[in-house]
Design an enzyme around this catalytic site. Structure first.
Site, PDB file in Angstrom:
ATOM      1  N   HIS A  88       0.860  -1.205   0.000  1.00 13.73           N
ATOM      2  CA  HIS A  88       0.000   0.000   0.000  1.00 13.73           C
ATOM      3  C   HIS A  88       0.882   1.235   0.000  1.00 13.73           C
ATOM      4  O   HIS A  88       1.203   1.741   1.077  1.00 13.73           O
ATOM      5  CB  HIS A  88      -0.899  -0.019   1.230  1.00 13.73           C
ATOM      6  N   PHE A  89       1.276   1.744  -0.991  1.00 14.31           N
ATOM      7  CA  PHE A  89       1.159   1.442  -2.413  1.00 14.31           C
ATOM      8  C   PHE A  89       2.552   1.104  -2.934  1.00 14.31           C
ATOM      9  O   PHE A  89       3.540   1.638  -2.440  1.00 14.31           O
ATOM     10  CB  PHE A  89       0.619   2.653  -3.176  1.00 14.31           C
TER      11      PHE A  89
END
Length: 188
Positions: A88-89
């Site tokens: 993420h991410f």
């Protein structure tokens, strides 16, 4: 300075369960809570790692806080290899904001169990959430605070509180009207 809270070794009786209420809890204490050992079977539990979103409760009191109805404070040591940074991410690792919000719900449920209230915990809602920054791998420590507005005791025990998150001392999340309930389990 916030209120002092309960004496560190104050014992409370809940039916056949005796729980020792302290004013702070270390990681091993939090794991005991996740296993159902701290407040007893069928009562408030924290999630187990990796979903446990703090490493210690630094202070807890049934007085003081922003509304003088009790508060809880916790800390989370941020390490670059935490599970959520890798996904993420990709290329822009940040802690999902929902995990910071979940930590505040976790703390709210812990507070209700610490008060000696029976039942299984569940996050019910929140009013408003504001994000002013992000928790990245460069952050060293996250601090959380939850200040209680009200604790309602009935068939459902309900805690209502406001919460915040600081990253290395900088306030970046705020949540109002966090609601967590403890549902009493039917007798077997």
């Amino acid at each position: 300075m916030q209120g002092c809270g309960r004496a560190p070794d104050f014992e409370t009786e809940r039916g056949d369960l005796t729980a020792v209420a302290k004013s702070s809890y270390n990681y091993e204490d939090l794991l005991a809570c996740a296993r159902g050992e701290l407040f007893g079977p069928g009562n408030a539990q924290l999630p187990y790692p990796p979903m446990l979103m703090f490493d210690r409760i630094t202070e807890i009191s049934e007085t003081g806080g922003a509304f003088d109805k009790g508060f809880i404070r916790a800390e989370f040591d941020i390490k670059p290899d935490l599970w959520f940074f890798g996904c993420h991410f990709i290329g822009n690792p940040i802690m999902p904001g929902c995990l910071g919000l979940d930590a505040m719900w976790q703390m709210t449920g812990f507070f209700l169990g610490w008060l000696g209230e029976p039942g299984k915990g569940m996050a019910l809602s929140t009013g408003e959430v504001k994000f002013k920054g992000m928790v990245t791998p460069s952050v060293k420590k996250v601090e959380y605070g939850v200040d209680f507005k009200r604790v309602m005791r009935g068939r459902l025990v309900l805690g209502i509180a406001d919460g915040w998150l600081k990253a290395d001392g900088e306030p970046i999340y705020a949540a109002s009207d966090l609601k967590v309930g403890l549902a009493k389990q039917p007798a077997a």
